[in-house]
Design a protein around this motif. Sequence first.
Motif, short mmCIF file in Angstrom:
data_model
loop_
_atom_site.label_atom_id
_atom_site.label_comp_id
_atom_site.label_asym_id
_atom_site.label_seq_id
_atom_site.Cartn_x
_atom_site.Cartn_y
_atom_site.Cartn_z
N UNK A 95 0.81 -1.23 0.00
CA UNK A 95 0.00 0.00 0.00
C UNK A 95 0.84 1.28 0.00
N UNK A 96 2.09 1.18 -0.43
CA UNK A 96 3.01 2.32 -0.39
C UNK A 96 3.72 2.48 -1.73
N UNK A 97 3.89 3.72 -2.16
CA UNK A 97 4.70 4.03 -3.33
C UNK A 97 5.85 4.91 -2.90
N UNK A 98 7.08 4.47 -3.17
CA UNK A 98 8.29 5.18 -2.76
C UNK A 98 9.00 5.79 -3.97
N UNK A 99 9.60 6.94 -3.76
CA UNK A 99 10.55 7.51 -4.72
C UNK A 99 11.75 8.01 -3.92
N UNK A 152 18.81 4.71 0.43
CA UNK A 152 17.82 4.18 1.36
C UNK A 152 17.27 2.87 0.79
N UNK A 153 16.90 1.96 1.66
CA UNK A 153 16.30 0.69 1.26
C UNK A 153 17.16 -0.04 0.23
N UNK A 175 16.59 11.29 1.00
CA UNK A 175 15.36 12.06 0.86
C UNK A 175 14.41 11.23 0.02
N UNK A 176 13.29 10.82 0.63
CA UNK A 176 12.32 9.96 -0.04
C UNK A 176 10.94 10.61 -0.04
N UNK A 177 10.19 10.36 -1.10
CA UNK A 177 8.79 10.76 -1.20
C UNK A 177 7.94 9.49 -1.12
N UNK A 194 10.45 11.72 3.74
CA UNK A 194 11.32 11.21 4.80
C UNK A 194 12.75 11.61 4.45
N UNK A 195 13.44 12.27 5.36
CA UNK A 195 14.78 12.75 5.04
C UNK A 195 15.68 12.72 6.28
N UNK A 196 16.98 12.79 6.02
CA UNK A 196 17.94 12.80 7.12
C UNK A 196 19.29 12.30 6.67
N UNK A 197 20.05 11.77 7.63
CA UNK A 197 21.39 11.28 7.33
C UNK A 197 22.31 11.48 8.51
#
Length: 291
Positions: A151-155, A161-162, A176-178, A239-242
Motif C-alpha cells: 500500500x506504499x509508493x516510494x521515490x 535508502x532501502x 530524501x524519499x517521497x 522522509x529525510x535525514x542522514x
Amino acid sequence: MSNTDLIIEERSRDIGDFLVGRILPFRKKRMVGPFIYFDHMGPKEFGSNERMDIGPHPHIGLSTLTYLLEGKIVHRDSLGTEQTIKPGAVNWMTAGSGIVHSERSPKDPVEKINRMHGLQIWVALPLEHEEIEPSFHHIEANQLPTWKGKNLDFKLIAGKAFGKESPVPVYSDLFLMEVHTNEESEINLVDKVRGEVAIYVLEGGVKACDQIIPKGNVLVSKKPNECGFIVEKGSHILIFGGEPFEEERHIYWNFVASSKDKIEAAKERWKNHKFSKISGDDGYVPLPEDR
C-alpha cells in the motif's frame, strides 16, 4: 533563496520518541543530518499578471535541491546553466566556494503557470567539500529510483535508502524519499536508512507515540535509524535525514558555513559585487541588512 507564501510552523514539542515541529530550521533542532533548510513553497495560485521572479542571489557552503510538485521554474546561474525544472525532476546546485542563481517563471506566454507548489531544500556541505568549485546537475523524474511496498509508493529523490541509490551527486551520507499511501500503512526504517530521521507530512497524517501528526508538521526521531510509524490512508510524506556533521554550521541569509568568518567574507564579496555574474542578467538581490 525562497519565494514562499506558506510555511506551516508548529512549536517544537516532545511527544515521547519524537520531537514535533516546523520545517527546518526550528528552534530545538537546527539540522537533521546535513539538511539545514527545508522550505515548502506554496501551493501558490498565480493571477493573470503574476509570476515567480527571484533575481540573482548568491550561495556558499551548501547544495540546493529544488523539487516541484506542480508548476515550472527556470533556473539560471553564473556557470551559464539555464534549466527548466518540472514536477518530479530534481535541480541540484552545489554552491561550494560561491555561485549566483535566479529562479523565475517561464517567459513564454504559452508556458503560463497558474499554480506553483514544491520544495526548496538546502544541504550543508561537509567540511572537506565546503569550498569546492560550484556545479549544477539536473536529474529527470524517470531517472529516480521508485518502488512499491504494501500500500506504499516510494521515490528516492536523493541519497541512499532501502538498498537503493539516487543519481543525484550528493557529498554526504543522506536520504530524501517521497512516499504516497493508498491505505493506512506502517513504515519501519530500521536498517533501511542511516543517521537521523525526519518525516514531513505534506498531506494526510502520521501516527507516532499514540498521537496523530497532521499535515504541515515535521517529526524528528530521537533515536537515529530506529524509527517506525504508521501513515494514514491517502497521505503524502517526505522522509529525510542522514549522518550529522561533527562541526556546527552557521547560516545567514543564503550563506552556510562552518565558520562565521566565512559568512562575513561572503557578505563582503556580495556587497562589493565580487561574485560571478549570470550572463545577460544584471539583477541584484541586496543583503537583508542593506534593504
